[in-house]
Scaffold this active site. Structure first.
Site, PDB file in Angstrom:
ATOM      1  N   LYS A 258      51.312  37.161  51.270  1.00  0.00           N
ATOM      2  CA  LYS A 258      52.107  38.265  50.656  1.00  0.00           C
ATOM      3  C   LYS A 258      51.425  39.575  51.186  1.00  0.00           C
ATOM      4  O   LYS A 258      52.138  40.563  51.806  1.00  0.00           O
ATOM      5  CB  LYS A 258      52.278  38.169  49.289  1.00  0.00           C
ATOM      6  CG  LYS A 258      53.147  36.813  48.646  1.00  0.00           C
ATOM      7  CD  LYS A 258      53.113  37.166  47.204  1.00  0.00           C
ATOM      8  CE  LYS A 258      51.787  37.210  46.391  1.00  0.00           C
ATOM      9  NZ  LYS A 258      51.073  36.007  46.607  1.00  0.00           N
TER      10      LYS A 258
ATOM     11  N   ARG B 241      55.396  38.369  38.089  1.00  0.00           N
ATOM     12  CA  ARG B 241      54.866  36.882  38.008  1.00  0.00           C
ATOM     13  C   ARG B 241      55.206  36.013  37.077  1.00  0.00           C
ATOM     14  O   ARG B 241      54.842  34.898  36.853  1.00  0.00           O
ATOM     15  CB  ARG B 241      53.214  37.118  38.192  1.00  0.00           C
ATOM     16  CG  ARG B 241      52.653  36.259  39.238  1.00  0.00           C
ATOM     17  CD  ARG B 241      51.167  36.790  39.115  1.00  0.00           C
ATOM     18  NE  ARG B 241      49.987  36.434  40.005  1.00  0.00           N
ATOM     19  CZ  ARG B 241      49.458  36.787  41.102  1.00  0.00           C
ATOM     20  NH1 ARG B 241      49.823  38.106  41.494  1.00  0.00           N
ATOM     21  NH2 ARG B 241      48.573  36.340  41.593  1.00  0.00           N
TER      22      ARG B 241
ATOM     23  N   ARG C 215      39.921  33.010  52.791  1.00  0.00           N
ATOM     24  CA  ARG C 215      40.210  34.614  53.073  1.00  0.00           C
ATOM     25  C   ARG C 215      38.858  35.510  52.616  1.00  0.00           C
ATOM     26  O   ARG C 215      38.036  35.034  51.688  1.00  0.00           O
ATOM     27  CB  ARG C 215      41.057  34.690  51.711  1.00  0.00           C
ATOM     28  CG  ARG C 215      41.423  36.353  51.552  1.00  0.00           C
ATOM     29  CD  ARG C 215      42.521  36.662  50.717  1.00  0.00           C
ATOM     30  NE  ARG C 215      42.546  35.949  49.520  1.00  0.00           N
ATOM     31  CZ  ARG C 215      43.663  36.011  48.753  1.00  0.00           C
ATOM     32  NH1 ARG C 215      44.751  36.573  49.127  1.00  0.00           N
ATOM     33  NH2 ARG C 215      43.942  35.085  47.681  1.00  0.00           N
TER      34      ARG C 215
ATOM     35  N   ARG D 238      36.442  37.048  47.918  1.00  0.00           N
ATOM     36  CA  ARG D 238      36.782  37.398  46.372  1.00  0.00           C
ATOM     37  C   ARG D 238      36.421  36.264  45.267  1.00  0.00           C
ATOM     38  O   ARG D 238      36.501  35.167  45.564  1.00  0.00           O
ATOM     39  CB  ARG D 238      38.322  37.410  46.136  1.00  0.00           C
ATOM     40  CG  ARG D 238      38.995  38.735  46.581  1.00  0.00           C
ATOM     41  CD  ARG D 238      40.454  38.857  46.638  1.00  0.00           C
ATOM     42  NE  ARG D 238      41.022  38.098  45.790  1.00  0.00           N
ATOM     43  CZ  ARG D 238      42.396  37.967  45.638  1.00  0.00           C
ATOM     44  NH1 ARG D 238      43.301  38.678  46.446  1.00  0.00           N
ATOM     45  NH2 ARG D 238      42.926  37.545  44.681  1.00  0.00           N
TER      46      ARG D 238
ATOM     47  N   ARG E 121      44.291  28.863  39.810  1.00  0.00           N
ATOM     48  CA  ARG E 121      45.029  29.745  40.279  1.00  0.00           C
ATOM     49  C   ARG E 121      46.455  29.223  40.607  1.00  0.00           C
ATOM     50  O   ARG E 121      47.550  29.499  40.415  1.00  0.00           O
ATOM     51  CB  ARG E 121      44.507  30.968  41.143  1.00  0.00           C
ATOM     52  CG  ARG E 121      43.754  31.759  40.616  1.00  0.00           C
ATOM     53  CD  ARG E 121      43.196  32.330  41.855  1.00  0.00           C
ATOM     54  NE  ARG E 121      43.970  33.302  42.528  1.00  0.00           N
ATOM     55  CZ  ARG E 121      43.675  33.995  43.725  1.00  0.00           C
ATOM     56  NH1 ARG E 121      42.646  33.398  44.093  1.00  0.00           N
ATOM     57  NH2 ARG E 121      44.432  34.806  44.151  1.00  0.00           N
TER      58      ARG E 121
HETATM   59  P1  ADP Z   1      48.480  36.731  49.128  1.00  0.00           P
HETATM   60  O1  ADP Z   1      48.569  37.996  49.134  1.00  0.00           O
HETATM   61  O2  ADP Z   1      49.646  35.914  49.154  1.00  0.00           O
HETATM   62  O3  ADP Z   1      47.510  36.150  48.438  1.00  0.00           O
HETATM   63  P2  ADP Z   1      47.054  36.681  51.831  1.00  0.00           P
HETATM   64  O4  ADP Z   1      47.930  37.632  52.509  1.00  0.00           O
HETATM   65  O5  ADP Z   1      45.684  37.633  51.114  1.00  0.00           O
HETATM   66  O6  ADP Z   1      47.731  36.252  50.509  1.00  0.00           O
HETATM   67  O7  ADP Z   1      47.029  35.648  52.978  1.00  0.00           O
HETATM   68  C1  ADP Z   1      46.010  34.670  52.337  1.00  0.00           C
HETATM   69  C2  ADP Z   1      44.934  34.394  53.426  1.00  0.00           C
HETATM   70  O8  ADP Z   1      45.500  33.552  54.457  1.00  0.00           O
HETATM   71  C3  ADP Z   1      44.143  35.738  54.264  1.00  0.00           C
HETATM   72  O9  ADP Z   1      42.763  35.126  54.493  1.00  0.00           O
HETATM   73  C4  ADP Z   1      45.092  35.795  55.323  1.00  0.00           C
HETATM   74  O10 ADP Z   1      44.265  36.321  56.423  1.00  0.00           O
HETATM   75  C5  ADP Z   1      45.503  34.274  55.756  1.00  0.00           C
HETATM   76  N1  ADP Z   1      46.816  34.490  56.284  1.00  0.00           N
HETATM   77  C6  ADP Z   1      47.790  35.274  55.849  1.00  0.00           C
HETATM   78  N2  ADP Z   1      49.104  34.809  56.556  1.00  0.00           N
HETATM   79  C7  ADP Z   1      48.806  33.886  57.306  1.00  0.00           C
HETATM   80  C8  ADP Z   1      49.581  33.064  58.263  1.00  0.00           C
HETATM   81  N3  ADP Z   1      50.913  33.146  58.363  1.00  0.00           N
HETATM   82  N4  ADP Z   1      48.901  32.076  59.047  1.00  0.00           N
HETATM   83  C9  ADP Z   1      47.667  31.957  58.529  1.00  0.00           C
HETATM   84  N5  ADP Z   1      46.722  32.438  57.838  1.00  0.00           N
HETATM   85  C10 ADP Z   1      47.297  33.530  57.193  1.00  0.00           C
HETATM   86  P1  AMP Z   2      46.542  38.539  43.657  1.00  0.00           P
HETATM   87  O1  AMP Z   2      45.439  39.616  44.178  1.00  0.00           O
HETATM   88  O2  AMP Z   2      47.762  38.912  43.512  1.00  0.00           O
HETATM   89  O3  AMP Z   2      46.031  37.304  44.040  1.00  0.00           O
HETATM   90  O4  AMP Z   2      46.030  38.536  41.898  1.00  0.00           O
HETATM   91  C1  AMP Z   2      44.639  38.509  41.400  1.00  0.00           C
HETATM   92  C2  AMP Z   2      44.405  38.033  39.878  1.00  0.00           C
HETATM   93  O5  AMP Z   2      45.140  39.365  39.107  1.00  0.00           O
HETATM   94  C3  AMP Z   2      45.260  37.315  39.445  1.00  0.00           C
HETATM   95  O6  AMP Z   2      44.961  35.733  39.756  1.00  0.00           O
HETATM   96  C4  AMP Z   2      45.840  37.604  37.926  1.00  0.00           C
HETATM   97  O7  AMP Z   2      44.731  37.291  36.987  1.00  0.00           O
HETATM   98  C5  AMP Z   2      45.873  38.923  37.971  1.00  0.00           C
HETATM   99  N1  AMP Z   2      47.544  39.348  38.367  1.00  0.00           N
HETATM  100  C6  AMP Z   2      47.884  39.925  39.409  1.00  0.00           C
HETATM  101  N2  AMP Z   2      49.214  40.399  39.337  1.00  0.00           N
HETATM  102  C7  AMP Z   2      49.541  39.853  38.374  1.00  0.00           C
HETATM  103  C8  AMP Z   2      50.757  39.719  37.395  1.00  0.00           C
HETATM  104  N3  AMP Z   2      51.821  40.343  38.007  1.00  0.00           N
HETATM  105  N4  AMP Z   2      50.573  39.364  36.104  1.00  0.00           N
HETATM  106  C9  AMP Z   2      49.637  38.885  35.806  1.00  0.00           C
HETATM  107  N5  AMP Z   2      48.285  38.701  36.199  1.00  0.00           N
HETATM  108  C10 AMP Z   2      48.247  39.416  37.328  1.00  0.00           C
END
Ligand code: ADP
Ligand code: AMP
Length: 217
Positions: A13, A87, A126, A159, A170
């Site tokens: 995302k 969420r 990541r 992270r 998660r």
């Molecule tokens: P989210 O915001 O949904 O938690 P991220 O955008 O942070 O996900 O992506 C999670 C991990 O996967 C990151 O390390 C990112 O660089 C990698 N990633 C994102 N999109 C792709 C893709 N289409 N193919 C491979 N790796 C990806």
């Molecule tokens: P994310 O960066 O989206 O993976 O979020 C990291 C963490 O923040 C999650 O695992 C939750 O603990 C908290 N969090 C983020 N967005 C929300 C939401 N909309 N509702 C509740 N918790 C959230």
């Protein structure tokens, strides 16, 4: 344009949001990023959120809804893309109320679909820049120099909630509390599903194609 981006944690995302905001000049509102900023700044909100985030659970709805409503209200007219919020169905209901009250609506809902085997690999691989928030992956989307942010030269970190023991929690939280949100939206609006197992470039190509068509229509 007001967009909601749905998908499991690690689906990509944040990665897609950064590309979408660059192309369509929208504001990126990531609830996770805002919470991490609050924690880094040591605010009361950040302190309240800490234990939930570290265990892989969700921060309570009342905290999140207030935080996101405030962020949305500050957003310029051009629009926003929501990443990680809503969420829960309750958060979606609160978002609908806010938009209704200001005679606005969500224009596009994007749902990123990724196989669970791939999700785990994306989350544990990541690496993030603690300064600018840029996101990389140890195998898929590497920085030019290993462990260093391309944009500002800061040392990348993993992270704490991307460690394998929290990742499992998660994903469980996602299945129990968030997955049903897709049905909530599918029963009310059009949701555009994308196969996000593909490369980041392929996924953004597909998303841009859809958004370009919607903007033109
Ligand atoms: P989210 O915001 O949904 O938690 P991220 O955008 O942070 O996900 O992506 C999670 C991990 O996967 C990151 O390390 C990112 O660089 C990698 N990633 C994102 N999109 C792709 C893709 N289409 N193919 C491979 N790796 C990806
Ligand atoms: P994310 O960066 O989206 O993976 O979020 C990291 C963490 O923040 C999650 O695992 C939750 O603990 C908290 N969090 C983020 N967005 C929300 C939401 N909309 N509702 C509740 N918790 C959230």
């Amino acid at each position: 344009m007001r967009i909601v981006l749905l998908g499991a944690p690690g689906a990509g995302k944040g990665t897609q949001c950064k590309r979408i905001v660059d192309r369509y000049s929208l504001q990126h509102l990531s609830s996770g990023d805002i919470l991490r900023e609050q924690r880094a700044a040591g605010t009361e909100l950040g302190k309240k959120a800490q234990s939930y985030m570290d265990s892989g659970g969700l921060v309570p709805d009342e905290i999140i809804v207030e935080m996101m409503i405030e962020a949305i209200k500050k957003t310029p007219e051009a629009g926003f893309i929501l990443d990680g919020f809503p969420r829960t169905v309750n958060q979606a209901i609160e978002l609908d109320k806010l938009l209704n009250d200001s005679e606005q609506d969500i224009d596009v809902i994007i749902n990123l679909l990724v196989d669970s085997r791939i999700i785990e690999e994306r989350m544990t691989g990541r690496r993030s820049c603690p300064k600018c928030g840029a996101v990389y992956h140890v195998k898929n989307l590497k920085p030019k120099i290993t462990g260093v942010c391309d944009k500002d030269g800061t040392k990348l970190i993993q992270r704490p909630d991307d460690k394998p023991e929290v990742v499992a929690n998660r994903l469980k939280t996602y299945h129990v509390q968030t997955e049903s949100l897709v049905d909530y939206y599918k029963n009310r609006r059009t949701v555009y599903d994308f196969d996000a197992n593909k490369s980041a470039d392929e996924v953004s190509g597909l998303i841009f194609e859809k958004l370009d068509a919607l903007v033109e229509a």
